[in-house]
Design a protein around this motif. Sequence first.
Motif, PDB file in Angstrom:
ATOM      1  N   GLN A 123       0.836  -1.199   0.000  1.00 12.57           N
ATOM      2  CA  GLN A 123       0.000   0.000   0.000  1.00 12.57           C
ATOM      3  C   GLN A 123       0.877   1.258   0.000  1.00 12.57           C
ATOM      4  OE1 GLN A 123      -3.305  -0.133  -0.179  1.00 12.57           O
ATOM      5  NE2 GLN A 123      -3.920   1.959   0.313  1.00 12.57           N
ATOM      6  N   LEU A 124       1.948   1.235   0.763  1.00 12.96           N
ATOM      7  CA  LEU A 124       2.857   2.391   0.789  1.00 12.96           C
ATOM      8  C   LEU A 124       3.488   2.595  -0.582  1.00 12.96           C
ATOM      9  CD1 LEU A 124       4.725   1.703   4.172  1.00 12.96           C
ATOM     10  CD2 LEU A 124       3.044   3.502   3.739  1.00 12.96           C
ATOM     11  N   ALA A 125       3.842   1.498  -1.229  1.00 15.78           N
ATOM     12  CA  ALA A 125       4.497   1.586  -2.533  1.00 15.78           C
ATOM     13  C   ALA A 125       3.552   2.129  -3.599  1.00 15.78           C
ATOM     14  CB  ALA A 125       5.028   0.211  -2.951  1.00 15.78           C
ATOM     15  N   GLU A 126       2.245   1.949  -3.384  1.00 14.21           N
ATOM     16  CA  GLU A 126       1.246   2.391  -4.360  1.00 14.21           C
ATOM     17  C   GLU A 126       1.016   3.896  -4.336  1.00 14.21           C
ATOM     18  OE1 GLU A 126       0.663   0.469  -6.994  1.00 14.21           O
ATOM     19  OE2 GLU A 126      -1.325   1.378  -6.904  1.00 14.21           O
ATOM     20  N   PHE A 127       1.423   4.560  -3.261  1.00 11.98           N
ATOM     21  CA  PHE A 127       1.072   5.971  -3.072  1.00 11.98           C
ATOM     22  C   PHE A 127       1.392   6.859  -4.282  1.00 11.98           C
ATOM     23  CE2 PHE A 127       1.957  10.209  -0.979  1.00 11.98           C
ATOM     24  CZ  PHE A 127       0.641  10.508  -0.672  1.00 11.98           C
ATOM     25  N   PRO A 128       2.620   6.818  -4.809  1.00 10.21           N
ATOM     26  CA  PRO A 128       2.926   7.709  -5.939  1.00 10.21           C
ATOM     27  C   PRO A 128       2.039   7.451  -7.158  1.00 10.21           C
ATOM     28  CG  PRO A 128       4.945   6.789  -5.006  1.00 10.21           C
ATOM     29  CD  PRO A 128       3.816   6.052  -4.360  1.00 10.21           C
ATOM     30  N   ALA A 129       1.783   6.186  -7.475  1.00 15.27           N
ATOM     31  CA  ALA A 129       0.953   5.889  -8.654  1.00 15.27           C
ATOM     32  C   ALA A 129      -0.493   6.316  -8.406  1.00 15.27           C
ATOM     33  CB  ALA A 129       1.016   4.397  -8.968  1.00 15.27           C
ATOM     34  N   MET A 130      -0.976   6.124  -7.178  1.00 14.72           N
ATOM     35  CA  MET A 130      -2.346   6.522  -6.847  1.00 14.72           C
ATOM     36  C   MET A 130      -2.523   8.035  -7.031  1.00 14.72           C
ATOM     37  SD  MET A 130      -4.134   8.187  -4.298  1.00 14.72           S
ATOM     38  CE  MET A 130      -2.917   8.238  -2.999  1.00 14.72           C
ATOM     39  N   LEU A 131      -1.513   8.800  -6.616  1.00 11.45           N
ATOM     40  CA  LEU A 131      -1.623  10.258  -6.757  1.00 11.45           C
ATOM     41  C   LEU A 131      -1.760  10.647  -8.225  1.00 11.45           C
ATOM     42  CD1 LEU A 131       1.049  11.645  -4.254  1.00 11.45           C
ATOM     43  CD2 LEU A 131      -1.422  11.432  -3.927  1.00 11.45           C
ATOM     44  N   ARG A 132      -1.004   9.974  -9.073  1.00 13.70           N
ATOM     45  CA  ARG A 132      -1.049  10.307 -10.503  1.00 13.70           C
ATOM     46  C   ARG A 132      -2.399   9.940 -11.110  1.00 13.70           C
ATOM     47  NH1 ARG A 132       3.598  10.422  -8.192  1.00 13.70           N
ATOM     48  NH2 ARG A 132       5.161  11.825  -9.065  1.00 13.70           N
ATOM     49  N   ASP A 133      -2.937   8.843 -10.629  1.00 15.90           N
ATOM     50  CA  ASP A 133      -4.252   8.430 -11.088  1.00 15.90           C
ATOM     51  C   ASP A 133      -5.310   9.458 -10.644  1.00 15.90           C
ATOM     52  OD1 ASP A 133      -5.846   6.629 -12.412  1.00 15.90           O
ATOM     53  OD2 ASP A 133      -6.295   5.452 -10.617  1.00 15.90           O
ATOM     54  N   ALA A 134      -5.194   9.906  -9.396  1.00 11.11           N
ATOM     55  CA  ALA A 134      -6.134  10.902  -8.873  1.00 11.11           C
ATOM     56  C   ALA A 134      -6.051  12.189  -9.696  1.00 11.11           C
ATOM     57  CB  ALA A 134      -5.844  11.194  -7.409  1.00 11.11           C
ATOM     58  N   LEU A 135      -4.846  12.561 -10.078  1.00  9.09           N
ATOM     59  CA  LEU A 135      -4.668  13.784 -10.866  1.00  9.09           C
ATOM     60  C   LEU A 135      -5.260  13.613 -12.271  1.00  9.09           C
ATOM     61  CD1 LEU A 135      -1.886  16.310 -10.896  1.00  9.09           C
ATOM     62  CD2 LEU A 135      -2.374  15.229 -13.072  1.00  9.09           C
ATOM     63  N   ASP A 136      -4.955  12.470 -12.894  1.00 15.78           N
ATOM     64  CA  ASP A 136      -5.452  12.236 -14.261  1.00 15.78           C
ATOM     65  C   ASP A 136      -6.971  12.259 -14.319  1.00 15.78           C
ATOM     66  OD1 ASP A 136      -2.936  11.980 -15.213  1.00 15.78           O
ATOM     67  OD2 ASP A 136      -2.922   9.787 -15.222  1.00 15.78           O
ATOM     68  N   LYS A 137      -7.604  11.728 -13.281  1.00 19.71           N
ATOM     69  CA  LYS A 137      -9.069  11.634 -13.295  1.00 19.71           C
ATOM     70  C   LYS A 137      -9.717  12.763 -12.498  1.00 19.71           C
ATOM     71  CE  LYS A 137      -9.181   6.709 -14.185  1.00 19.71           C
ATOM     72  NZ  LYS A 137      -7.841   6.183 -13.819  1.00 19.71           N
ATOM     73  N   TYR A 138      -8.936  13.681 -11.990  1.00 14.22           N
ATOM     74  CA  TYR A 138      -9.462  14.784 -11.178  1.00 14.22           C
ATOM     75  C   TYR A 138     -10.308  14.254 -10.024  1.00 14.22           C
ATOM     76  CZ  TYR A 138      -8.300  16.879 -15.665  1.00 14.22           C
ATOM     77  OH  TYR A 138      -7.666  17.234 -16.818  1.00 14.22           O
ATOM     78  N   GLU A 139      -9.840  13.232  -9.365  1.00 15.51           N
ATOM     79  CA  GLU A 139     -10.607  12.606  -8.276  1.00 15.51           C
ATOM     80  C   GLU A 139      -9.829  12.600  -6.957  1.00 15.51           C
ATOM     81  OE1 GLU A 139     -13.599  11.732  -7.886  1.00 15.51           O
ATOM     82  OE2 GLU A 139     -14.451  10.815  -9.686  1.00 15.51           O
ATOM     83  N   PRO A 140      -9.919  13.695  -6.198  1.00 14.76           N
ATOM     84  CA  PRO A 140      -9.246  13.683  -4.891  1.00 14.76           C
ATOM     85  C   PRO A 140      -9.775  12.578  -3.976  1.00 14.76           C
ATOM     86  CG  PRO A 140     -10.082  15.869  -5.411  1.00 14.76           C
ATOM     87  CD  PRO A 140     -10.579  14.973  -6.483  1.00 14.76           C
ATOM     88  N   CYS A 141     -10.958  12.044  -4.269  1.00 14.21           N
ATOM     89  CA  CYS A 141     -11.493  10.993  -3.394  1.00 14.21           C
ATOM     90  C   CYS A 141     -10.574   9.773  -3.416  1.00 14.21           C
ATOM     91  CB  CYS A 141     -12.922  10.628  -3.767  1.00 14.21           C
ATOM     92  SG  CYS A 141     -13.070   9.586  -5.206  1.00 14.21           S
ATOM     93  N   PHE A 142      -9.793   9.583  -4.472  1.00 19.75           N
ATOM     94  CA  PHE A 142      -8.846   8.456  -4.476  1.00 19.75           C
ATOM     95  C   PHE A 142      -7.867   8.588  -3.299  1.00 19.75           C
ATOM     96  CE2 PHE A 142      -8.855   7.559  -9.384  1.00 19.75           C
ATOM     97  CZ  PHE A 142     -10.220   7.331  -9.325  1.00 19.75           C
ATOM     98  N   ILE A 143      -7.487   9.828  -3.015  1.00 19.46           N
ATOM     99  CA  ILE A 143      -6.529  10.047  -1.924  1.00 19.46           C
ATOM    100  C   ILE A 143      -7.197   9.735  -0.587  1.00 19.46           C
ATOM    101  CG2 ILE A 143      -4.993  11.730  -0.833  1.00 19.46           C
ATOM    102  CD1 ILE A 143      -4.964  13.285  -3.470  1.00 19.46           C
TER     103      ILE A 143
END
Length: 560
Positions: A483-503
């Motif tokens: 889960q810790l390792a996923e953090f950077p990729a998750m942020l990029r996904d949140a940005l691409d989809k404009y979804e802060p709820c991912f964070i």
Amino acid sequence: MDFKRHIASRIRAEGLSEEDVYAMIELPPNTEMGDFALPCFRLAKAMRKAPALIAQQIAAEYPTDEIVGEVSAVNGYVNFKIDRALWSKQTLEAVLSAREKYGSGEDGKGKTVCIEYSSVNIAKPFHIGHLSSTVIGSALYKLHKFLGYPSVAINHLGDYGTQFGKLISAYKRWGSREEIEKGGLRALNALYVRFHEEAEKDPSLEDEARAFFKKIEEKDEESVQLFEWFKELTLKDVGRIYDLLDVHFDSWAGESFYIDKMQPVIDELREKGLLVESEGAQIVDLSAYDMPPCLVLRSDGASLYATRDLAAAIYRKETYDFYKSLYVVAYQQNLHFKQFFKVLELMGKEWAKDLVHVAYGMVSLEEGSMSSRRGRVVYLEDVINKCIEKARGIIAEKNPSLENKDEIAKTVGVGAVIFGALYNNKIKDITFSYDKVLNFEGETSCYVQYTCARANSVLEKGGAARACEAKEVCPQEFELVKQLAEFPAMLRDALDKYEPCFIARYAVDLAQKFNKFYFDCSILNAEEQTRAFRLALTEATLVVLKNALSLLGIGVPEKM
Ligand code: ARG
């Protein structure tokens, strides 16, 4: 180390580039099978083979090494098992060396992004309906900055329109300076409500209001002064809320800022043959695109909401030369955005494709909807204060001897409001419930904050020993590492989809995984090397939880 990249670079699949393979690699939900998986179903057509056979072939050809030790083919998936100790070591080292920068990057270098959000209306209440725009926009702003995009936060104030004529008329008839100075936005709103009540009985008031508005436009000194005063009072009131929510802006250019910038746009529209007259008004016909016309000038020559948005979009392009320009505005305005984006496209602005309407759903309170004309309004500040009050009560009960209770109640209460508005996909309508957002066992910011306090207390008792290496990594530890390792990729996904709820979701997930680890594995009583590894894991979790919450504008108390 990017394990996905490592795997992708070593797979040979006919007709697919490394990038294609990279994009297809998944994190399987069930880690029993593998840590990464490549589904082969979409390859079947190109390779003219059954997915199961393709998976077998790829698995057989894959050159294993010390990083990927085991590869297997199961039902059309290729499963890869990573050296868990190595993965853990790399992840913990990455988190603990970058700390509050972990997950950040230079992705957006040279790509300026304008983000318009909140955009409250002058002399109208900052109500719960503005909450989503404010917190979603602010999170997107922080996220873009974190990923290296030069970002411009814009508050497109609603400071233009006939309502200011109404206010001046109401103020002159029934208002007093002292009352307004004292009551601020609420006193102004009361005047606005009174105007509508009285105008129902005496419609001539509407003409008076129009005349006053005209005076503002003609820069009549007294009217402009009143208008500026209303604006100042409003900004003072909303400023308090922005401070509470940790929300900031780089530009406060509201609708009135564009008064002298609309004429060139109108001229350009006319030159390009886009303006047509319809019932005395000037419009852009959009029937070819299945849309009602975009109104540019009223029959009396007055500009409209869309006219100012056209001027604003052009101004932003000229001023910031944006790569993207976002508008965080409720979905009720979908048509408006589609219309003026289309008009810009018809004007030949090739950058019209870079405008994005980030739409979101409505927030309502359990008590029911509101109307600013009738004065049935739920003020956001009241909602925030009520949350802080309730948080204070819960904390006093849970931990009566806690120091700094007021400060902590504020952090918890404000967090609850922000998280409550953010947790769902932005397009959903949500009903705000105090009990739900302040449930310490729920999917809430206070659950995450409480987990941070738990981690803090472990670290405090555990002393300074840290080790990123472990001889063996148990499943609870490994889930946490992943889960810790996923953090950077998750942020990029949140940005691409404009979804802060991912964070927000990610933070809850991470907190849940930490709590499982905390209850299943003994940290402080473990043998020395394991103890130091678990302390490092605890610290890394705390760092990432704080990073996630801070991107949403939420603080973390040391103790709770
Ligand atoms: N002030 C408007 C409102 O409260 C929102 C403005 C949206 N932004 C825009 N560029 N039109 O409804």
